[in-house]
Design an enzyme around this catalytic site. Structure first.
Site, PDB file in Angstrom:
ATOM      1  N   GLU A 142     -12.934   3.287  17.328  1.00 10.68           N
ATOM      2  CA  GLU A 142     -13.600   3.199  16.027  1.00 10.68           C
ATOM      3  C   GLU A 142     -14.733   2.182  16.110  1.00 10.68           C
ATOM      4  O   GLU A 142     -14.505   1.080  16.624  1.00 10.68           O
ATOM      5  CB  GLU A 142     -12.595   2.783  14.958  1.00 10.68           C
ATOM      6  CG  GLU A 142     -13.159   2.804  13.552  1.00 10.68           C
ATOM      7  CD  GLU A 142     -12.133   2.448  12.491  1.00 10.68           C
ATOM      8  OE1 GLU A 142     -12.402   1.513  11.718  1.00 10.68           O
ATOM      9  OE2 GLU A 142     -11.077   3.109  12.430  1.00 10.68           O
TER      10      GLU A 142
ATOM     11  N   HIS B 207     -13.381   5.093   7.709  1.00  5.54           N
ATOM     12  CA  HIS B 207     -12.699   3.841   7.372  1.00  5.54           C
ATOM     13  C   HIS B 207     -13.212   3.288   6.031  1.00  5.54           C
ATOM     14  O   HIS B 207     -13.736   2.174   5.952  1.00  5.54           O
ATOM     15  CB  HIS B 207     -12.882   2.800   8.475  1.00  5.54           C
ATOM     16  CG  HIS B 207     -11.821   1.717   8.426  1.00  5.54           C
ATOM     17  ND1 HIS B 207     -11.451   0.982   9.532  1.00  5.54           N
ATOM     18  CD2 HIS B 207     -11.056   1.248   7.403  1.00  5.54           C
ATOM     19  CE1 HIS B 207     -10.520   0.107   9.192  1.00  5.54           C
ATOM     20  NE2 HIS B 207     -10.262   0.255   7.909  1.00  5.54           N
TER      21      HIS B 207
ATOM     22  N   ALA C 205      -3.921   3.684   8.091  1.00  6.06           N
ATOM     23  CA  ALA C 205      -3.455   2.412   8.644  1.00  6.06           C
ATOM     24  C   ALA C 205      -4.520   1.839   9.578  1.00  6.06           C
ATOM     25  O   ALA C 205      -5.513   1.269   9.139  1.00  6.06           O
ATOM     26  CB  ALA C 205      -2.130   2.626   9.363  1.00  6.06           C
ATOM     27  N   ARG C 206      -4.327   2.006  10.870  1.00  9.37           N
ATOM     28  CA  ARG C 206      -5.278   1.609  11.895  1.00  9.37           C
ATOM     29  C   ARG C 206      -5.283   2.689  12.970  1.00  9.37           C
ATOM     30  O   ARG C 206      -4.261   3.319  13.238  1.00  9.37           O
ATOM     31  CB  ARG C 206      -4.909   0.264  12.526  1.00  9.37           C
ATOM     32  CG  ARG C 206      -5.134  -0.936  11.633  1.00  9.37           C
ATOM     33  CD  ARG C 206      -6.614  -1.208  11.406  1.00  9.37           C
ATOM     34  NE  ARG C 206      -6.859  -2.438  10.665  1.00  9.37           N
ATOM     35  CZ  ARG C 206      -6.981  -2.522   9.359  1.00  9.37           C
ATOM     36  NH1 ARG C 206      -6.837  -1.419   8.624  1.00  9.37           N
ATOM     37  NH2 ARG C 206      -7.242  -3.683   8.764  1.00  9.37           N
TER      38      ARG C 206
ATOM     39  N   ILE D 244       0.837  -1.202   0.000  1.00 11.10           N
ATOM     40  CA  ILE D 244       0.000   0.000   0.000  1.00 11.10           C
ATOM     41  C   ILE D 244       0.869   1.249   0.000  1.00 11.10           C
ATOM     42  O   ILE D 244       0.618   2.209  -0.744  1.00 11.10           O
ATOM     43  CB  ILE D 244      -0.966  -0.010   1.198  1.00 11.10           C
ATOM     44  CG1 ILE D 244      -2.037  -1.093   0.988  1.00 11.10           C
ATOM     45  CG2 ILE D 244      -1.624   1.358   1.373  1.00 11.10           C
ATOM     46  CD1 ILE D 244      -3.000  -1.251   2.135  1.00 11.10           C
TER      47      ILE D 244
END
Length: 320
Positions: free
Chosen positions: A264, A283, A235-236, A156
């Site tokens: 989240e 997201h 990413a996260r 990515i």
């Protein structure tokens, strides 16, 4: 003298996409549809190949794992595997965990560029101005001549750099778990961040969430970024210390564009919703029209290799 053989029951493959909607699936497997929204389609003990329901959370992802005594492959439809890791200890030894490399690169890289450009060029303010019928003209930052740092230079991160190429950035620096050299230049390690961050106008996070990256972007990381810099997280959420980021946003020193948050989904009333200088998307890095056809091609290929006794691809972990 006569002999008889007992027919062998084909192993089950659990899919979150109906099998009749996927071209190229091999024979020799018994396909079961389960997307996490209904009861199990069969006994989990008969499942040999488990495709994790997409974007359904940790609880659903790992729910059947403890009963999957015969499973040999667990395939995610996401680039990250953090939603499956809590259940890996329930699996027998030798199970291969595969990610969805090749499915999300284009969509996530597209969103990354959209977040950068929208943030730098002031799009959130323009939208609010349009709602109020206000003409908010002025000068805004450009991506041209900016120095960009990509933290997490896997497939990515590389796709993001592909799309940065036409924007005439002054420099693109790269960071990954291991140092290496690419055709575009060196890839640094996380240990090099203190030297790289002060030179970065835009910092892009595209790293997996694991023990080495949990809370990576904390107060010290953010303090090392120059005034006015933009943090982009695709990413996260757990890679960033939300409290530390809020402090920098509320002071006006940094800006952020976030496709992922911690917590989240971001709950109603959370301070991050109304912090200054932040753009939030829910997201959606991989949730585009490109997802389904690429996911189907991945599954057809992986299951064909599995049915033929060939090595599956994208193995990121093998249980021990």
């Amino acid at each position: 003298m006569t002999s008889s053989t007992t027919p062998t029951t084909p192993p089950d493959a659990w899919l979150p996409i109906p099998a009749d909607e996927i071209e190229g699936l091999p024979e020799g497997l018994n396909y079961r549809f389960w997307d996490g929204t209904q009861d199990y389609p069969a006994d989990p003990a008969d499942c040999a190949f488990y495709v994790v329901p997409y974007m359904k959370g940790v609880e659903i992802a790992i729910r059947p794992l403890g009963a999957m005594s015969a499973v040999r492959v667990v395939q995610t439809l996401s680039a990250g595997i953090d939603h499956v890791e809590p259940g890996l200890g329930r699996l027998p030894a030798g199970v291969r965990l595969c990610n969805a490399k090749g499915v999300h690169e284009a969509s996530t890289a597209e969103l990354t560029l959209a977040l950068i450009l929208a943030s730098l060029r002031g799009f959130p303010g323009f939208v609010r101005g349009q709602d109020k019928e206000e003409w908010r003209s002025g000068f805004y930052p450009a991506l041209a001549d900016k120095s960009v740092l990509i933290v997490g230079y896997g497939s990515i991160g590389s796709a993001i750099e592909d799309r940065l190429a036409p924007f005439e950035c002054a420099r693109v620096a790269r960071v990954a778990r291991s140092a290496r050299t690419t055709a575009r230049g060196p890839v640094h390690t996380l240990d090099d961040l203190p030297a790289l961050l002060p030179e970065a106008d835009v910092v892009i996070l595209s790293t997996p969430l694991n023990a080495s990256t949990q809370g990576l972007v904390g107060a010290d990381f953010l303090a090392a970024m120059p005034d006015g810099a933009l943090l982009v997280n695709v990413a996260r959420g757990g890679v960033v210390d939300t409290k530390a980021l809020l402090s920098e946003l509320e002071s006006g020193r940094l800006r952020a564009a976030l496709d992922v948050t911690d917590p989240e989904p971001l709950p109603s009333g959370h301070s991050l919703w109304h912090a200054p200088n932040v753009l939030i998307t829910p997201h959606v890095g991989g949730s585009t029209s490109a997802f389904l056809p690429r996911a189907k091609r991945l599954l057809a290929g992986q299951l064909s290799r599995f049915a033929a006794g060939e090595p599956v691809r994208n193995v990121v972990r093998t249980t021990g």
